[in-house]
Design a protein around this motif. Structure first.
Motif, PDB file in Angstrom:
ATOM      1  N   THR A 136      63.299 -92.667  16.369  1.00 56.06           N
ATOM      2  CA  THR A 136      64.315 -93.340  15.558  1.00 56.06           C
ATOM      3  C   THR A 136      65.695 -93.266  16.209  1.00 56.06           C
ATOM      4  O   THR A 136      66.622 -93.931  15.759  1.00 56.06           O
ATOM      5  N   TYR A 170      66.349 -94.567  18.914  1.00 53.45           N
ATOM      6  CA  TYR A 170      66.514 -95.866  19.560  1.00 53.45           C
ATOM      7  C   TYR A 170      66.529 -97.026  18.573  1.00 53.45           C
ATOM      8  O   TYR A 170      66.676 -98.178  18.976  1.00 53.45           O
ATOM      9  N   LEU A 171      66.337 -96.718  17.300  1.00 51.88           N
ATOM     10  CA  LEU A 171      66.237 -97.768  16.283  1.00 51.88           C
ATOM     11  C   LEU A 171      67.397 -97.686  15.307  1.00 51.88           C
ATOM     12  O   LEU A 171      67.585 -96.673  14.635  1.00 51.88           O
ATOM     13  N   VAL A 172      68.169 -98.745  15.242  1.00 55.13           N
ATOM     14  CA  VAL A 172      69.312 -98.799  14.327  1.00 55.13           C
ATOM     15  C   VAL A 172      69.123 -99.990  13.406  1.00 55.13           C
ATOM     16  O   VAL A 172      68.974-101.127  13.868  1.00 55.13           O
ATOM     17  N   GLU A 173      69.107 -99.745  12.118  1.00 51.04           N
ATOM     18  CA  GLU A 173      68.975-100.831  11.158  1.00 51.04           C
ATOM     19  C   GLU A 173      70.344-101.254  10.652  1.00 51.04           C
ATOM     20  O   GLU A 173      71.166-100.415  10.289  1.00 51.04           O
ATOM     21  N   ASP A 191      68.918-106.680   9.217  1.00 52.60           N
ATOM     22  CA  ASP A 191      67.507-106.316   9.158  1.00 52.60           C
ATOM     23  C   ASP A 191      66.921-106.492   7.760  1.00 52.60           C
ATOM     24  O   ASP A 191      65.703-106.567   7.595  1.00 52.60           O
ATOM     25  N   ARG A 223      70.259-105.370  18.644  1.00 56.98           N
ATOM     26  CA  ARG A 223      71.091-104.610  17.706  1.00 56.98           C
ATOM     27  C   ARG A 223      70.969-103.099  17.902  1.00 56.98           C
ATOM     28  O   ARG A 223      71.649-102.344  17.222  1.00 56.98           O
ATOM     29  N   ASP A 224      70.070-102.669  18.794  1.00 58.74           N
ATOM     30  CA  ASP A 224      69.923-101.238  19.028  1.00 58.74           C
ATOM     31  C   ASP A 224      69.346-101.015  20.427  1.00 58.74           C
ATOM     32  O   ASP A 224      68.966-101.981  21.116  1.00 58.74           O
ATOM     33  N   GLU A 268      67.600-103.740  23.008  1.00 60.83           N
ATOM     34  CA  GLU A 268      68.333-104.007  24.251  1.00 60.83           C
ATOM     35  C   GLU A 268      67.444-103.769  25.460  1.00 60.83           C
ATOM     36  O   GLU A 268      67.471-104.534  26.425  1.00 60.83           O
TER      37      GLU A 268
END
Length: 216
Positions: A114, A116-119, A123, A133-134, A138
Motif C-alpha cells: 500500500t 505504492y497505492l494512493v487513493e 478513485d 496518481r501514485d 507511474e
C-alpha cells in the motif's frame, strides 16, 4: 480467487446494471505477508474478457481499500496495435458488479504494498483516466510510454529474437496480453509485486499464474 464465472465481451458502463444476482465471494482488500513489519498489501487481479473471434482482452485490477468484497477498484489496460501505437487507460471505480459485461473469474496474481497505492477523490467516481496518481500507476505508465515508440518496439523485437534458439519466428507485439506479461514481469523484477499469500495461487510467481491464464 475470483468472483464471477459468467463469460462476456469487453465493455463497461456505470449506468448499466446487471440483471439477476451477482455472485460475490467475501474476501479482503488488504492482506498481510505475515511479516512483523506490519506492512499492508493490496491484491492485484487479472481480468480476462473472452472473445468469440479474438484473443481474450487482459487488464489489471486493484480493488479500493474500503471495498472489502474487492468488487470496485481501478482497471488498468491498453488498447491499440504496433502500427498505430498503444493507448493506456485507467478506469477508476470500475465496479465488477455493475459492468454491462463481465470478465471471466478474476485471478489474483500478486500483491502490492500500500506504500505504492494512493487513493484520491477520482478513485471513488467512475471515470476514464490517463494520468498516473501514485507510484504504482507511474511505474506502469512509464513502461508503456517507454515501449510504445517505434524505436523501442524495434529494440524489443530484436531482443526477443536474440533470446530465441532455433529458426527465427514471427514476433507478435500487437496485443494486450503481451503488454500485461511485460508489465508484470517488470513489477516482479523491481519487487513492486509479490506472490499471492492466500487462495489457490498462494506462493506462486505472478508470471507463472499469467502463463496459465485464459488466452481465448
Amino acid at each position: 480467487m475470483g468472483f464471477f464465472s459468467k463469460k462476456g465481451g469487453e465493455g463497461v458502463s456505470r449506468s448499466e446494471k446487471i440483471t439477476g444476482n451477482a455472485v460475490v465471494h467475501q474476501t479482503q482488500s488488504t492482506v498481510s505477508t505475515g511479516s512483523t513489519s506490519g506492512e499492508q498489501y493490496r491484491p492485484v487481479f487479472l481480468l480476462c474478457y473472452p472473445s468469440a473471434t479474438f484473443k481474450s482482452h487482459w487488464a489489471l485490477f486493484v480493488p479500493l481499500a474500503e471495498d472489502k468484497n474487492c468488487r470496485a477498484g481501478r482497471k488498468i489496460h491498453v488498447t491499440g496495435n504496433v502500427q498505430e501505437g498503444f493507448n493506456h487507460e485507467i478506469i477508476r471505480n470500475y465496479d465488477l458488479s455493475e459492468t454491462h459485461t463481465r470478465p471471466q473469474t478474476p485471478k489474483e496474481i500478486g500483491i502490492v504494498s500500500t506504500r505504492y497505492l494512493v487513493e484520491v477523490a477520482k478513485d471513488l467516481v467512475y471515470a476514464k483516466d490517463t494520468t498516473a496518481r501514485d507510484p504504482f500507476e507511474e511505474f506502469i505508465l512509464s513502461l508503456l510510454r517507454h515501449t510504445s515508440t517505434p524505436a523501442a518496439l524495434s529494440l524489443i523485437a530484436n531482443d526477443l529474437k536474440e533470446r530465441r534458439s532455433g529458426p527465427p519466428r514471427r514476433v507478435t507485439l500487437s496485443d494486450c496480453q503481451w503488454w500485461i506479461m511485460r508489465i508484470v514481469e517488470k513489477l516482479v523484477e523491481q519487487n513492486y509485486m509479490l506472490p499471492p499469500t492466500r487462495g489457490p495461487n498462494k506462493g506462486m510467481s505472478p508470471l507463472e499464474i499469467l502463463k496459465n491464464a485464459p488466452k481465448h
